[in-house]
Design an enzyme around this catalytic site. Structure first.
Site, PDB file in Angstrom:
ATOM      1  N   ASN A   1       3.559   6.458  -6.904  1.00 11.80           N
ATOM      2  CA  ASN A   1       2.116   6.714  -7.009  1.00 11.80           C
ATOM      3  C   ASN A   1       1.851   8.204  -7.217  1.00 11.80           C
ATOM      4  O   ASN A   1       1.415   8.907  -6.307  1.00 11.80           O
ATOM      5  CB  ASN A   1       1.396   6.191  -5.767  1.00 11.80           C
ATOM      6  CG  ASN A   1      -0.110   6.307  -5.890  1.00 11.80           C
ATOM      7  OD1 ASN A   1      -0.618   6.710  -6.943  1.00 11.80           O
ATOM      8  ND2 ASN A   1      -0.828   5.967  -4.844  1.00 11.80           N
TER       9      ASN A   1
ATOM     10  N   LYS B   1       0.848  -1.201   0.000  1.00 12.04           N
ATOM     11  CA  LYS B   1       0.000   0.000   0.000  1.00 12.04           C
ATOM     12  C   LYS B   1       0.881   1.248   0.000  1.00 12.04           C
ATOM     13  O   LYS B   1       1.897   1.297   0.697  1.00 12.04           O
ATOM     14  CB  LYS B   1      -0.875  -0.031   1.252  1.00 12.04           C
ATOM     15  CG  LYS B   1      -1.839   1.121   1.379  1.00 12.04           C
ATOM     16  CD  LYS B   1      -2.749   0.899   2.594  1.00 12.04           C
ATOM     17  CE  LYS B   1      -3.608   2.126   2.853  1.00 12.04           C
ATOM     18  NZ  LYS B   1      -4.534   2.399   1.742  1.00 12.04           N
TER      19      LYS B   1
ATOM     20  N   CYS C   1      -1.891   9.660  -6.716  1.00  8.70           N
ATOM     21  CA  CYS C   1      -2.541   9.936  -5.439  1.00  8.70           C
ATOM     22  C   CYS C   1      -2.698  11.450  -5.299  1.00  8.70           C
ATOM     23  O   CYS C   1      -2.095  12.204  -6.049  1.00  8.70           O
ATOM     24  CB  CYS C   1      -1.727   9.365  -4.285  1.00  8.70           C
ATOM     25  SG  CYS C   1      -0.147  10.187  -4.047  1.00  8.70           S
TER      26      CYS C   1
ATOM     27  N   LYS D   1       2.968   5.226 -11.703  1.00 10.69           N
ATOM     28  CA  LYS D   1       1.573   4.798 -11.766  1.00 10.69           C
ATOM     29  C   LYS D   1       0.708   5.937 -12.288  1.00 10.69           C
ATOM     30  O   LYS D   1       0.605   6.998 -11.678  1.00 10.69           O
ATOM     31  CB  LYS D   1       1.062   4.329 -10.410  1.00 10.69           C
ATOM     32  CG  LYS D   1      -0.339   3.714 -10.528  1.00 10.69           C
ATOM     33  CD  LYS D   1      -0.697   2.825  -9.376  1.00 10.69           C
ATOM     34  CE  LYS D   1      -2.069   2.206  -9.569  1.00 10.69           C
ATOM     35  NZ  LYS D   1      -2.472   1.377  -8.430  1.00 10.69           N
TER      36      LYS D   1
END
Lengths: 335, 342
Positions: free
Chosen positions: B157, B72, B160, B197
């Site tokens: 990421n 995560k 986000c 990502k």
């Protein structure tokens, strides 16, 4: 059954999945129970370790819904190899499960979550349930049998149909093997028992019998009221919460509640693996059900400002400068 | 709920692999993956935010048998996440607004990564930050930790929320995306495999991808969730406490396949440097995974389907291998981008 001591957990161990198994469980019986459906499943591997307070995550099959639905396990019989759940048809997913009949199969992950910790022998216990939330209480009463100390059951619902008839009938039978000593019933319309709510009965029951422990299941508003009444009477509470869950196994972080830990600090803990049973005095009632501009009162929980990792406790990093970000996007791509 | 999306395209004649030979024996397909130097035992990973750090899932699916456990997204400090409700189920999907709840990077490298390594699992660590410097520091702490040996790659990421520009997403802008990738590359050196990502919520996906690759990304992961809102018609309020959430699940699979397709097509056309693409979005079956592979994915991630059935990753891996064998592919590699053949 005597008090099953909760084994000491290793740090970080996901308590709620230690004994869970994935099953494609045959439905042995599907019985109407008032407004609900009681399913008896053949699930020996799960029945062997299930304890009151734990839950089962059940597939919604071809309902078109993606996620499983979690139900409190209403009974487990290790000898017969069966698990029971009580299903209230609310949406497409639960309606699909409630339509199952004997001979169908139900993919299930169970048992999940931490169970009730049985109070010490010799101390009076009151079990409280609202609507289908009372599903595990007769089983819990049986688990408490053989201890010295009375067990009272307080159940309530909007009306008689939403009262779990099976449990009330067996609990009130007065037979030597009845799971509890006394049953107290309330319905809001007075169609069964006293007119009112479980909390109207709980105070007098605690006052009359001096029980030190209240174990309850039901919607959060009821659990809050139960906790307030019990606390005023000097009784400790264990509350089985009903949080909305995506996974039920501890990976999605959907079902969190603000809970005070042994170190006195508040964390957003998963109801699925750290609960669903929590000590009532550890829940942050000031944050649970608190209204917000975008949310009606009674729904969800805010993050207390003193919680570990709360936005106020983590100063926003200094803007890096030069980040030309186009307007239009808003927050939300995350997990 | 299980195997959503499987079925329809499995009927009718099955096409053949590159040389038109018949089916190969199951178990003989080479499923190993080389992602810009990161060698994985198989192409199926968990998706970030859908498997925590693998420990809970290991009770249901053998995490050591997976291509990788993608942990995560982790930030520098512990993070409480958003208020609840954080989830709203939607047709063939769900919205989430978890808010990157987690214990912070130090807890990850001290507790979670050693557990994965001891378990024999390969880790891909998803890193996040409120600004490029935080991304870089999180990445640096991962790759310099004693647990770094078990980490095959970092997934950056950028899709986000951008905390520094509250409410915005780095991956919606090529310049912001490049700033993050450049900072992370600078912090970890040349050897570490970095996957960027990407968000599908952009006008020009290829432009963002190019900015990431030019700024030091080794490969691309497509896609993160799509932004959505659900209104409860009973309360007449948004169902999520923070209104917006990320849409995931089978509902977004065609969007994921489209994005992977566009990236592969841009590489074939010389508009994007060649780089491995990891496909994710709505994968619940071997057939879903095969769609992404044929569109151009070298590996796939399983996300929301894990919530519906925690055994999904293993099932997807077995299903993908069987379907490749049935189509006569001797190696997964031969099938990557096969749908683009002239």
């Amino acid at each position: 059954m005597r008090t099953p001591e909760e084994p000491a957990l290793r740090a970080g161990e996901p308590a709620g999945v230690r004994t869970a198994v994935v099953l494609d469980a045959p439905v042995l019986r599907a019985e109407p129970d008032g407004a609900y459906t009681r399913l008896v499943l053949r699930a020996p591997a799960a029945a062997a370790s299930a304890r009151p307070g734990q839950f089962a995550a059940c597939s919604t099959g071809d309902s078109g819904m993606l996620l499983r639905r979690s139900f409190s396990i209403a009974a487990a019989d290790a000898g017969a190899g069966t698990l029971e759940v009580v299903v209230a048809a609310a949406g497409a997913g639960t309606a699909r499960i409630a339509r199952l009949r004997a001979g169908d199969r139900l993919p299930v992950v169970a048992p999940l979550g931490r169970p009730f910790v049985l109070p010490p022998a010799g101390e009076g216990v009151v079990l409280v349930g609202g609507g289908y939330g009372s599903a595990p209480l007769a089983w819990l009463g049986r688990a408490l049998r053989g201890r010295d100390g009375a067990v009272d059951l307080v159940v309530g619902a909007g009306d008689e149909r939403r009262l779990l008839a099976h449990d009330v009938a067996t609990a009130a039978s007065g037979a030597p093997d009845a799971p509890v000593d006394r049953v107290h019933v309330a319905t809001e319309d007075g169609s069964a028992g006293a007119r009112g709510r479980v909390t109207d009965l709980l105070g007098p029951v605690l006052a009359a019998h001096g029980a030190r422990h209240v174990l309850a299941c039901g919607p959060m508003a009821m659990l809050r009221a139960v906790h307030d009444v019990a606390t005023a009477a000097g009784a400790a509470t264990q509350l089985a919460t009903e949080e909305s869950m995506a996974c039920g196994v501890g990976v999605c972080m959907t079902c969190v509640l603000p809970v005070v830990g042994d170190d006195g600090r508040t964390r957003m803990l998963r109801a699925c693996t750290d609960g669903p049973v929590f000590a009532g005095d550890r829940l942050r009632w000031d944050a649970i059900g608190a209204p917000s501009p975008q949310r009606p009162a009674g729904v969800g929980a805010r993050v207390p400002v003193d919680a570990v990792g709360a936005p106020a406790a983590t100063p926003a990093p200094v803007p890096g400068g030069g980040d030309a970000v186009p307007p239009g996007a808003t927050a939300g791509q995350e997990r | 709920m299980t195997a959503v999306g499987a079925g329809a395209q499995e009927h009718g004649p099955v096409g053949q692999g590159p040389v038109g030979q018949g089916p190969v024996e199951q178990g003989t397909v080479d499923m190993t993956v080389d992602l810009a130097g990161a060698r994985l035992r198989g192409p199926v990973m968990t998706a970030s935010g859908c498997a925590a750090a693998g420990r809970e899932l290991d009770a249901f699916t053998d995490v050591a048998a997976l291509g990788a456990v993608v942990t995560k997204s982790v930030m520098l400090a512990p993070r409480s996440g958003r208020p609840t409700p954080r989830m709203a189920e939607t047709p063939a999907g769900m919205l989430n607004s978890i808010g990157l709840q987690g214990g912070g990077v130090d807890a990850l490298v001290e507790q979670d990564l050693p557990w994965l390594a001891a378990r024999g699992a390969t880790a891909v660590v998803s890193v996040a930050g409120g600004d490029p410097d935080e991304f870089a520091e999180v990445a640096r702490r991962v790759v310099t930790s004693p647990a770094a040996d078990g980490v095959a790659a970092l997934e950056v990421n950028i899709s986000c929320p951008n905390v520094a520009n509250r409410g915005l997403v780095f991956a919606c802008d090529p310049g912001s995306s490049a700033a993050v990738l450049r900072a992370v590359r600078g912090a970890v050196g040349d050897e570490v495999v970095l996957l960027a990502k990407l968000s599908p919520d952009v006008t020009d996906l290829v432009a963002v991808a190019r900015a990431c690759l030019d700024a030091g990304a080794s490969g691309l992961t497509a896609i993160n969730t799509l932004l959505g809102v659900e209104v409860d018609v009973r309360t007449m309020r948004p169902r999520l406490a923070v209104t917006t959430g990320g849409l995931s699940g089978p509902a977004i699979r065609p969007v994921a396949v489209r994005c992977v397709w566009q990236l592969r097509a841009a590489m074939l056309a010389g508009l994007l440097p060649p780089a491995p693409v990891v496909g994710t979005g709505g994968v619940a079956s071997g057939a879903d995974a095969l769609q992404l592979v044929l569109a151009g994915a070298s590996a796939v991630q399983v996300g929301t389907a894990v919530f519906a059935d925690p055994t999904t990753p293993g099932r997807v891996a077995a299903g993908l291998a069987a379907m490749l064998a049935e189509r006569g592919f001797g190696a997964l590699d031969e099938a990557v981008g096969h749908a683009h053949r002239p």
